[in-house]
Motif scaffolding. Sequence first.
Motif, PDB file in Angstrom:
ATOM      1  N   GLU A   1       7.545   9.989   8.893  1.00 15.90           N
ATOM      2  CA  GLU A   1       6.328   9.397   8.324  1.00 15.90           C
ATOM      3  C   GLU A   1       6.627   8.758   6.970  1.00 15.90           C
ATOM      4  OE1 GLU A   1       2.802  11.909   8.267  1.00 15.90           O
ATOM      5  OE2 GLU A   1       3.424  12.854  10.136  1.00 15.90           O
TER       6      GLU A   1
ATOM      7  N   ASN B   1       8.460   5.598   7.552  1.00 12.81           N
ATOM      8  CA  ASN B   1       7.568   4.546   8.042  1.00 12.81           C
ATOM      9  C   ASN B   1       6.775   3.891   6.914  1.00 12.81           C
ATOM     10  OD1 ASN B   1       8.360   4.829  10.706  1.00 12.81           O
ATOM     11  ND2 ASN B   1       6.717   6.253  11.208  1.00 12.81           N
ATOM     12  N   ILE B   2       6.436   4.655   5.896  1.00 14.58           N
ATOM     13  CA  ILE B   2       5.665   4.091   4.778  1.00 14.58           C
ATOM     14  C   ILE B   2       6.435   2.952   4.125  1.00 14.58           C
ATOM     15  CG2 ILE B   2       4.756   4.565   2.453  1.00 14.58           C
ATOM     16  CD1 ILE B   2       3.988   7.385   3.492  1.00 14.58           C
TER      17      ILE B   2
ATOM     18  N   LYS C   1       8.273   8.009  -3.550  1.00 13.99           N
ATOM     19  CA  LYS C   1       7.333   7.249  -4.373  1.00 13.99           C
ATOM     20  C   LYS C   1       8.024   6.679  -5.612  1.00 13.99           C
ATOM     21  CE  LYS C   1       2.896   7.474  -6.699  1.00 13.99           C
ATOM     22  NZ  LYS C   1       1.816   8.304  -7.188  1.00 13.99           N
TER      23      LYS C   1
ATOM     24  N   THR D   1      -0.138   4.233  -2.446  1.00 14.52           N
ATOM     25  CA  THR D   1      -1.361   4.902  -1.991  1.00 14.52           C
ATOM     26  C   THR D   1      -1.064   5.786  -0.785  1.00 14.52           C
ATOM     27  OG1 THR D   1      -2.675   3.040  -2.764  1.00 14.52           O
ATOM     28  CG2 THR D   1      -3.717   4.503  -1.163  1.00 14.52           C
ATOM     29  N   GLU D   2      -0.247   5.294   0.124  1.00 21.17           N
ATOM     30  CA  GLU D   2       0.092   6.068   1.323  1.00 21.17           C
ATOM     31  C   GLU D   2       0.868   7.334   0.973  1.00 21.17           C
ATOM     32  OE1 GLU D   2       1.459   4.170   4.910  1.00 21.17           O
ATOM     33  OE2 GLU D   2       0.656   2.249   4.205  1.00 21.17           O
TER      34      GLU D   2
ATOM     35  N   LYS E   1      -2.637  15.436   2.521  1.00 19.38           N
ATOM     36  CA  LYS E   1      -3.016  15.969   3.833  1.00 19.38           C
ATOM     37  C   LYS E   1      -2.409  17.342   4.078  1.00 19.38           C
ATOM     38  CE  LYS E   1       0.467  13.880   6.827  1.00 19.38           C
ATOM     39  NZ  LYS E   1       0.679  12.983   7.941  1.00 19.38           N
TER      40      LYS E   1
ATOM     41  N   GLU F   1       0.482   9.080  -1.760  1.00 17.83           N
ATOM     42  CA  GLU F   1      -0.519  10.015  -2.295  1.00 17.83           C
ATOM     43  C   GLU F   1      -1.345  10.627  -1.157  1.00 17.83           C
ATOM     44  OE1 GLU F   1      -0.783  11.319  -5.340  1.00 17.83           O
ATOM     45  OE2 GLU F   1       1.033  10.160  -5.733  1.00 17.83           O
ATOM     46  N   GLU F   2      -1.735   9.804  -0.193  1.00 18.38           N
ATOM     47  CA  GLU F   2      -2.489  10.312   0.958  1.00 18.38           C
ATOM     48  C   GLU F   2      -1.648  11.304   1.754  1.00 18.38           C
ATOM     49  OE1 GLU F   2      -3.648   6.755   3.017  1.00 18.38           O
ATOM     50  OE2 GLU F   2      -5.212   6.277   1.551  1.00 18.38           O
ATOM     51  N   PHE F   3      -0.369  10.984   1.900  1.00 22.52           N
ATOM     52  CA  PHE F   3       0.546  11.874   2.615  1.00 22.52           C
ATOM     53  C   PHE F   3       0.596  13.236   1.927  1.00 22.52           C
ATOM     54  CE2 PHE F   3       4.732  13.807   3.076  1.00 22.52           C
ATOM     55  CZ  PHE F   3       4.914  13.790   4.448  1.00 22.52           C
TER      56      PHE F   3
ATOM     57  N   ASN G   1       0.808  -1.227   0.000  1.00 19.40           N
ATOM     58  CA  ASN G   1       0.000   0.000   0.000  1.00 19.40           C
ATOM     59  C   ASN G   1       0.842   1.278   0.000  1.00 19.40           C
ATOM     60  OD1 ASN G   1       0.966  -0.461   2.557  1.00 19.40           O
ATOM     61  ND2 ASN G   1      -0.873   0.259   3.589  1.00 19.40           N
ATOM     62  N   ALA G   2       2.142   1.171  -0.217  1.00 18.43           N
ATOM     63  CA  ALA G   2       3.031   2.330  -0.104  1.00 18.43           C
ATOM     64  C   ALA G   2       2.672   3.446  -1.077  1.00 18.43           C
ATOM     65  CB  ALA G   2       4.485   1.905  -0.313  1.00 18.43           C
TER      66      ALA G   2
END
Length: 146
Positions: free
Chosen positions: A120, A123-124, A75, A32-33, A40, A35-37, A29-30
């Motif tokens: 963060e 961590n991803i 990414k 996607t994470e 925000k 993109e979410e990061f 899921n990296a």
Amino acid sequence: MRQITGIFWGLTLLIFTSCGQDQVKTPENALTEFEEFKLKEKFIEDNRLNYPGIADPKLKPILTKKINLSANDFKKLADKGTATEKQYQDAIKKGLDRFAEIYLEIDTEDRERVCIYYEELMNIVRLESSDGHLNNFMYGFDPTTK
């Protein structure tokens, strides 16, 4: 002769299996994470971290852009699927170097928040060490080395 051939093949296998040991396996899921990061809102008050929000609101879009560029760097590495710890650590250094021109304008709490954003990102991809780059950014040296 057979014994020497066996030793040769054994050493060859050992070398090949030890190469790439520092590769970081990209979690499913990296991407996607990341993109979410990027989506925000950043540098807002966070009571969990005792962070009061950005000291100079003019810097918020600048700092946010620089952090999001680092998310893009991470990414790209994750998308390759073969990135090493060193490549991620180099990406951290490259990203932190982007702050050099405004470093003195960034207040201490905001620099700490920058470091937490990098943690963060680490961590991803489950990267455990920045290789001292976060300490160098925050303190000007790495207190974990002698």
